[in-house]
Design a protein around this motif. Structure first.
Motif, short mmCIF file in Angstrom:
data_model
loop_
_atom_site.label_atom_id
_atom_site.label_comp_id
_atom_site.label_asym_id
_atom_site.label_seq_id
_atom_site.Cartn_x
_atom_site.Cartn_y
_atom_site.Cartn_z
N GLY A 418 11.22 -7.77 -6.47
CA GLY A 418 10.20 -8.19 -7.41
C GLY A 418 8.86 -7.53 -7.16
N GLN A 419 7.83 -8.04 -7.84
CA GLN A 419 6.49 -7.49 -7.74
C GLN A 419 5.49 -8.64 -7.62
N ILE A 420 4.38 -8.40 -6.93
CA ILE A 420 3.30 -9.38 -6.81
C ILE A 420 1.99 -8.67 -7.10
N LEU A 421 1.13 -9.35 -7.86
CA LEU A 421 -0.14 -8.76 -8.29
C LEU A 421 -1.26 -9.78 -8.08
N LEU A 422 -2.35 -9.34 -7.47
CA LEU A 422 -3.54 -10.15 -7.30
C LEU A 422 -4.65 -9.57 -8.16
N GLU A 423 -5.36 -10.44 -8.89
CA GLU A 423 -6.46 -9.98 -9.73
C GLU A 423 -7.45 -11.12 -9.92
N LEU A 430 -9.21 -16.42 -8.57
CA LEU A 430 -8.17 -15.43 -8.32
C LEU A 430 -6.89 -15.85 -9.01
N ARG A 431 -6.15 -14.86 -9.51
CA ARG A 431 -4.84 -15.08 -10.11
C ARG A 431 -3.80 -14.29 -9.33
N ALA A 432 -2.78 -14.97 -8.82
CA ALA A 432 -1.66 -14.33 -8.12
C ALA A 432 -0.42 -14.43 -9.01
#
Length: 439
Positions: A418-423, A430-432
Motif C-alpha cells: 500500500g501507500q501512506i501520505l502525510l499532508e 495534519l491529514r494521514a
C-alpha cells in the motif's frame, strides 16, 4: 516520466521485447528472401517467357500478311497462320469482349517486348482459373491483340517455394518464442522471489539456471536473501531479549514503588508514570522489529476502524467518523492494520487540539482511509523524514515518544503493498491517508 503514444505501443517486458526483436529480424529475412527470389528467379522466368512469345510473333509476321478472298481481314489472315491453340488474334472489339480491359499492364515486360519486336509494344496479363492470359499489341499491327494462354502457370497457386518460406518463418517464430521464454523464466522466478522478500517472506534458494549472467545474479540474490533472513532472525532474538531483560526489572521497580510509604506518594506517582512510558516505548520497539507473521484474512476496513475507535474512545472523546458505506472485503493482516489505525489516532490525539476525524472510501483499485486532526501541522520539508525510525517532528508537534510510530505504520502499509501520505490540511492540522490495494 510520461511516455509518448508510440512508446506505449512498444512491449515493456524483456520477454516481449526479445520476441518482437526476433519477429522483426525474421520479417526482414522473409522480405529479403522474397525480393531475392523475385529478382533472380521469377523475373528472369517472365523475361524468358516474354522472349519466347516475341520470337513467335516475329515468325507470325515474317512472311507478311496475305489478305485476299480467303482471308478477308488481317485478323483472319493471322489466325490462319497460328498452329493449334498456342495463340489467338483479336481485333479491338473482340479483345474488349474477351476482357482486355480487365487485364493488368506490365511496364518492364512491355519495354522488353518493344526491344524484341523492334517497335512500341504493349503487354498485359490477366489471371483466370485455368492459368495466365498474356495479351500483346505488336508494333507490326497496332490494331490487333494477340492472346497467348499459359494454362500451366498460376500466380495464385501456393508454390513449393512459398510453402517453404511460410513453414520456415513459422518454425523460426516458434523457435524464437521458445528460446525467449527459456531465457526469461529465471528472471520471472527472480522477480517473484524479490517481491516475496519485499513482503518479509524468504523463499528457498532459487535454482541456478539460464545464462551465465543470470546465474551470477541469482547466486547473488540467494546470498542477499539469506543475509536478510539472518538479520530478521537477529531482530527476533533482540525482541525476545528486550521483552525479558528489560520488562523483568521494570516489574520489580513497579512492585517496589507500590510498597513505598504514603508520605512518598508524589515520588510513587512519578515512578509509575515513568515505568508506563518506558513500557510503552518497549512496546513500540517490539512492534517495529516484529515480523507481523499473522495470516491474512478477509475483513472490512470500516469494521476495523470502528473497533479501534471504540477502544480509543476511553482516552479520546469526540472522534468523528465519516465512513463510506459498502466498503468491499479485502485480504489483510487484521492485527497489523488495527495497529496502523491506533497509531494514527494516537498521533492525532497527542498533537491535535481535541478534534479528530476518520474517513474511509474505495475505488476500482484501492481501499483508503485517513485520519485528520486540527493541530499545528508540520513543515512540508520535514514530512519525508517523519517515516524514518527515531525521527520526530519539530517543536510545533511536540517531542513525546520514541519516534517509531510512523515508521511502524509505513512498514505495515508497505508489507500490504500500500501507500501512506502525510499532508497539511488547508484548514490547519495534519491529514494521514493510507491506501491499500484491493487485490
Amino acid at each position: 516520466m510520461k511516455l509518448r503514444w508510440w512508446q506505449r505501443l512498444l512491449p515493456r517486458s524483456a520477454f516481449s521485447q526479445t520476441v518482437m526483436l526476433i519477429g522483426c529480424l525474421l520479417l526482414i529475412n522473409q522480405l529479403v528472401s522474397y525480393l531475392t527470389v523475385t529478382v533472380y528467379f521469377i523475373k528472369p522466368s517472365y523475361q524468358q517467357i516474354n522472349q519466347l512469345i516475341a520470337r513467335q510473333i516475329n515468325l507470325l509476321f515474317a512472311d507478311g500478311v496475305d489478305i485476299g478472298r480467303e482471308h478477308l481481314t488481317m485478323v483472319d489472315a493471322l489466325n490462319a497462320k497460328v498452329h493449334g491453340d498456342e495463340m489467338q488474334v483479336y481485333n479491338q472489339q473482340q479483345a474488349r469482349e474477351a476482357g482486355i480491359e480487365s487485364t493488368t499492364y506490365y511496364g518492364f515486360l512491355s519495354s522488353q517486348m518493344s526491344q524484341y519486336l523492334g517497335g512500341e509494344a504493349e503487354v498485359r496479363i490477366s489471371q483466370h482459373d485455368n492459368g495466365l492470359q498474356i495479351w500483346i499489341r505488336p508494333p507490326q499491327a497496332p490494331s490487333v491483340w494477340i492472346n497467348v494462354p499459359l494454362n500451366s502457370w498460376n500466380e495464385n497457386a501456393l508454390s513449393p517455394l512459398n510453402l517453404y518460406l511460410l513453414v520456415i518463418g513459422a518454425l523460426s517464430v516458434a523457435g524464437g518464442w521458445w528460446f525467449a521464454r527459456q531465457q526469461n523464466r529465471p528472471l520471472r522466478r527472480l522477480q517473484k522471489a524479490a517481491m516475496a522478500v519485499s513482503r518479509g517472506d524468504f523463499p528457498d534458494p532459487l535454482p541456478l539456471s539460464g545464462s551465465s549472467e543470470i546465474i551470477e545474479v541469482t547466486s547473488t540474490f540467494n546470498k542477499m536473501a539469506q543475509s536478510m533472513k539472518q538479520l530478521e532472525q537477529d531482530r527476533a532474538l533482540l525482541m525476545a531479549g528486550i521483552s525479558h531483560d528489560l520488562r523483568t526489572p521494570l516489574t520489580r521497580i513497579r512492585l517496589a514503588s507500590e510498597m513505598m510509604a504514603a508520605e512518598d506518594a508524589y515520588l510513587q506517582e512519578g515512578m509509575i508514570n515513568d515505568i508506563e512510558d518506558m513500557d510503552a516505548i518497549i512496546n513500540q520497539f517490539i512492534a517495529y522489529i516484529r515480523q507481523d507473521q499473522q495470516p491474512h484474512e478477509s475483513a472490512q476496513i470500516n469494521q476495523l476502524i470502528e473497533d479501534v475507535v471504540q477502544l480509543e474512545a476511553k482516552r479520546t472523546q469526540g472522534i468523528e467518523l465519516q465512513l463510506t458505506a459498502d466498503c468491499p472485503l479485502m485480504e489483510m493482516n487484521v492485527i497489523a492494520i488495527k495497529r496502523v489505525v491506533a497509531n494514527l489516532l494516537e498521533n492525532a490525539r497527542r498533537y491535535g487540539n481535541g478534534w479528530i476525524c476518520v474517513k474511509s472510501g474505495w475505488d476500482k483499485h484501492w481501499v483508503h482511509f485517513c485520519v485528520e486532526d486540527n493541530g499545528p501541522g508540520i513543515r512540508p520539508e520535514q514530512i519525508p523524514q517523519l517515516f524514518q525510525p527515531f525521527t520526530q517532528g519539530d517543536s510545533a508537534r511536540g517531542s513525546v515518544g520514541s519516534g517509531l510510530g510512523l515508521a511502524i505504520i509505513k512498514r505495515i502499509v508497505e508489507r500490504h503493498q500500500g501507500q501512506i501520505l502525510l499532508e497539511n490540511r488547508p484548514q490547519g492540522g495534519l491529514r494521514a491517508t493510507v491506501k491499500l490495494p484491493r487485490e
